[in-house]
Design a protein around this motif. Structure first.
Motif, PDB file in Angstrom:
ATOM      1  N   PHE A   1       8.099  -0.827  -0.633  1.00 36.14           N
ATOM      2  CA  PHE A   1       9.149  -0.058   0.040  1.00 36.14           C
ATOM      3  C   PHE A   1       8.539   0.804   1.147  1.00 36.14           C
ATOM      4  O   PHE A   1       7.534   1.469   0.949  1.00 36.14           O
ATOM      5  CB  PHE A   1       9.837   0.827  -1.004  1.00 36.14           C
ATOM      6  CG  PHE A   1      10.884   1.755  -0.459  1.00 36.14           C
ATOM      7  CD1 PHE A   1      10.538   3.003   0.053  1.00 36.14           C
ATOM      8  CD2 PHE A   1      12.210   1.414  -0.508  1.00 36.14           C
ATOM      9  CE1 PHE A   1      11.494   3.870   0.524  1.00 36.14           C
ATOM     10  CE2 PHE A   1      13.193   2.279  -0.040  1.00 36.14           C
ATOM     11  CZ  PHE A   1      12.829   3.511   0.481  1.00 36.14           C
TER      12      PHE A   1
ATOM     13  N   TYR B   1      10.798  -3.429   3.775  1.00 39.62           N
ATOM     14  CA  TYR B   1       9.660  -3.620   2.891  1.00 39.62           C
ATOM     15  C   TYR B   1       8.492  -4.180   3.702  1.00 39.62           C
ATOM     16  O   TYR B   1       8.682  -4.932   4.655  1.00 39.62           O
ATOM     17  CB  TYR B   1       9.984  -4.607   1.769  1.00 39.62           C
ATOM     18  CG  TYR B   1      10.719  -4.006   0.597  1.00 39.62           C
ATOM     19  CD1 TYR B   1      12.104  -3.860   0.616  1.00 39.62           C
ATOM     20  CD2 TYR B   1      10.025  -3.578  -0.538  1.00 39.62           C
ATOM     21  CE1 TYR B   1      12.777  -3.306  -0.467  1.00 39.62           C
ATOM     22  CE2 TYR B   1      10.692  -3.028  -1.617  1.00 39.62           C
ATOM     23  CZ  TYR B   1      12.073  -2.895  -1.577  1.00 39.62           C
ATOM     24  OH  TYR B   1      12.734  -2.351  -2.646  1.00 39.62           O
TER      25      TYR B   1
ATOM     26  N   PHE C   1      16.566 -10.426   0.626  1.00 41.00           N
ATOM     27  CA  PHE C   1      15.582 -10.310   1.678  1.00 41.00           C
ATOM     28  C   PHE C   1      15.859 -11.310   2.794  1.00 41.00           C
ATOM     29  O   PHE C   1      16.342 -12.412   2.554  1.00 41.00           O
ATOM     30  CB  PHE C   1      14.177 -10.592   1.127  1.00 41.00           C
ATOM     31  CG  PHE C   1      13.635  -9.518   0.238  1.00 41.00           C
ATOM     32  CD1 PHE C   1      13.983  -9.476  -1.106  1.00 41.00           C
ATOM     33  CD2 PHE C   1      12.773  -8.556   0.735  1.00 41.00           C
ATOM     34  CE1 PHE C   1      13.475  -8.490  -1.937  1.00 41.00           C
ATOM     35  CE2 PHE C   1      12.259  -7.567  -0.090  1.00 41.00           C
ATOM     36  CZ  PHE C   1      12.610  -7.536  -1.420  1.00 41.00           C
ATOM     37  N   GLY C   2      15.509 -10.908   4.000  1.00 41.48           N
ATOM     38  CA  GLY C   2      15.492 -11.843   5.103  1.00 41.48           C
ATOM     39  C   GLY C   2      14.209 -12.652   5.056  1.00 41.48           C
ATOM     40  O   GLY C   2      13.438 -12.570   4.100  1.00 41.48           O
ATOM     41  N   GLY C   3      13.975 -13.454   6.095  1.00 37.30           N
ATOM     42  CA  GLY C   3      12.824 -14.346   6.106  1.00 37.30           C
ATOM     43  C   GLY C   3      11.508 -13.681   6.413  1.00 37.30           C
ATOM     44  O   GLY C   3      10.457 -14.238   6.144  1.00 37.30           O
TER      45      GLY C   3
ATOM     46  N   GLN D   1       4.892  -6.356   3.156  1.00 41.69           N
ATOM     47  CA  GLN D   1       4.159  -7.174   2.203  1.00 41.69           C
ATOM     48  C   GLN D   1       2.822  -7.596   2.799  1.00 41.69           C
ATOM     49  O   GLN D   1       2.759  -8.389   3.734  1.00 41.69           O
ATOM     50  CB  GLN D   1       4.957  -8.412   1.788  1.00 41.69           C
ATOM     51  CG  GLN D   1       4.273  -9.208   0.680  1.00 41.69           C
ATOM     52  CD  GLN D   1       5.135 -10.350   0.159  1.00 41.69           C
ATOM     53  OE1 GLN D   1       6.003 -10.869   0.866  1.00 41.69           O
ATOM     54  NE2 GLN D   1       4.908 -10.758  -1.081  1.00 41.69           N
TER      55      GLN D   1
ATOM     56  N   GLY E   1      -1.275 -11.340  -0.354  1.00 39.46           N
ATOM     57  CA  GLY E   1      -1.668 -11.341  -1.758  1.00 39.46           C
ATOM     58  C   GLY E   1      -1.068 -10.236  -2.591  1.00 39.46           C
ATOM     59  O   GLY E   1      -1.449 -10.057  -3.758  1.00 39.46           O
ATOM     60  N   LYS E   2      -0.121  -9.517  -2.021  1.00 35.39           N
ATOM     61  CA  LYS E   2       0.502  -8.414  -2.755  1.00 35.39           C
ATOM     62  C   LYS E   2       2.011  -8.567  -2.765  1.00 35.39           C
ATOM     63  O   LYS E   2       2.582  -9.366  -2.028  1.00 35.39           O
ATOM     64  CB  LYS E   2       0.110  -7.081  -2.128  1.00 35.39           C
ATOM     65  CG  LYS E   2      -1.372  -6.780  -2.197  1.00 35.39           C
ATOM     66  CD  LYS E   2      -1.661  -5.382  -1.666  1.00 35.39           C
ATOM     67  CE  LYS E   2      -3.145  -5.057  -1.794  1.00 35.39           C
ATOM     68  NZ  LYS E   2      -3.451  -3.694  -1.280  1.00 35.39           N
ATOM     69  N   GLY E   3       2.649  -7.787  -3.612  1.00 39.77           N
ATOM     70  CA  GLY E   3       4.097  -7.769  -3.631  1.00 39.77           C
ATOM     71  C   GLY E   3       4.635  -6.866  -2.530  1.00 39.77           C
ATOM     72  O   GLY E   3       3.918  -6.035  -1.981  1.00 39.77           O
ATOM     73  N   PRO E   4       5.903  -7.012  -2.188  1.00 35.96           N
ATOM     74  CA  PRO E   4       6.509  -6.141  -1.168  1.00 35.96           C
ATOM     75  C   PRO E   4       6.466  -4.675  -1.586  1.00 35.96           C
ATOM     76  O   PRO E   4       6.563  -4.353  -2.774  1.00 35.96           O
ATOM     77  CB  PRO E   4       7.951  -6.646  -1.087  1.00 35.96           C
ATOM     78  CG  PRO E   4       7.910  -8.045  -1.610  1.00 35.96           C
ATOM     79  CD  PRO E   4       6.851  -8.033  -2.661  1.00 35.96           C
TER      80      PRO E   4
ATOM     81  N   PHE F   1       9.981  -7.181   5.857  1.00 38.35           N
ATOM     82  CA  PHE F   1      11.298  -7.704   5.480  1.00 38.35           C
ATOM     83  C   PHE F   1      12.333  -6.601   5.583  1.00 38.35           C
ATOM     84  O   PHE F   1      12.083  -5.468   5.156  1.00 38.35           O
ATOM     85  CB  PHE F   1      11.307  -8.181   4.026  1.00 38.35           C
ATOM     86  CG  PHE F   1      10.407  -9.342   3.736  1.00 38.35           C
ATOM     87  CD1 PHE F   1       9.151  -9.139   3.208  1.00 38.35           C
ATOM     88  CD2 PHE F   1      10.830 -10.636   3.972  1.00 38.35           C
ATOM     89  CE1 PHE F   1       8.316 -10.205   2.916  1.00 38.35           C
ATOM     90  CE2 PHE F   1      10.006 -11.709   3.686  1.00 38.35           C
ATOM     91  CZ  PHE F   1       8.746 -11.490   3.162  1.00 38.35           C
TER      92      PHE F   1
END
Lengths: 114, 111
Positions: free
Chosen positions: B46, B36, B101-103, B38, B41-44, B89
């Motif tokens: 795909f 993913y 999700f990873g970090g 990101q 200011g936005k969502g992840p 991610f």
């Protein structure tokens, strides 16, 4: 086609106050998720719905957090009372049933608790 | 416990160069991974996925490599552009039966 819509985008409240977030998923997506994302970290799942049924809420702090998806479409996430540590971005996502990898996320609701 | 994580928190590359973002996972039974992106200011969003019966999958300017022997996957971005600046991610949809999700790795593209 409209994506996942969340509101409000930003919310600032004092600790011990309640707050609610709203999510409208992509039309036709049965599965809805609420994630919390702390600064500098990846999103963490809070709750997952299949239609109106919460099928995974093991990570939801049930003493102060609640969620509902009454008609299997829109969802609300509530925190009451809010604590300082609840400051985060709350992300809503949706997916087609069985497509648990390809999630479509909203832009998130950024909560600041003072 | 099971985890999905990344090696480096920040990667800085020159515009036009190739970028490689790495991810390690711990669950040998994991058979499907997703990357993913990101933006601020936005969502992840795909990007690309890969199943364990493959060791490589290509998309538009992106390639994901999977090494099941060492439980490692990587995302390669060719000819990195300023618009590629974001946090990336890797995610495992089946870790604990939920998308984990990873970090994240922050990719910074220098002009």
């Amino acid at each position: 086609e409209a994506g996942v819509v969340q509101s409000p985008r930003y919310k600032i409240i004092e600790k011990k106050q309640p707050v609610a977030f709203w999510c409208n998923p992509i039309s036709g997506h049965n599965t809805l998720y609420w994630y919390r994302q702390n600064l500098g970290q990846g999103p963490e799942l809070l709750i997952r719905y299949e239609n109106e049924e919460a099928v995974d809420d093991s990570q939801l702090p049930k003493d102060r957090f609640s969620a509902e998806r009454l008609k299997g479409v829109d969802s609300t996430l509530k925190i009451q009372p809010a604590e300082l540590g609840d400051s985060a971005v709350y992300l809503c996502a949706s997916s087609l049933r069985g497509h648990n990898g390809e999630l479509f996320f909203g832009e998130g609701s950024r909560l600041t608790v003072l | 416990g099971e985890s999905v994580g990344l090696h480096l928190p920040t990667l800085s590359v020159q515009e036009g160069d190739n970028s490689i973002i790495n991810c390690a996972y711990s669950n040998s039974a994991s058979d499907y991974f997703i990357w993913y992106k990101q933006e601020s200011g936005k969502g992840p969003q795909f990007i690309i996925d890969i199943r364990s019966n493959m060791d490589k999958r290509q998309g538009q300017r992106v390639t994901v490599l999977l090494n099941k022997t060492v439980k490692h996957l990587s995302l390669q971005i060719a000819a990195t552009q300023p618009g590629d600046s974001a946090v990336y991610f890797c995610a495992d949809p089946n870790a604990g039966n939920m998308l984990t999700f990873g970090g994240g790795t922050r990719l910074m593209v220098k002009p």
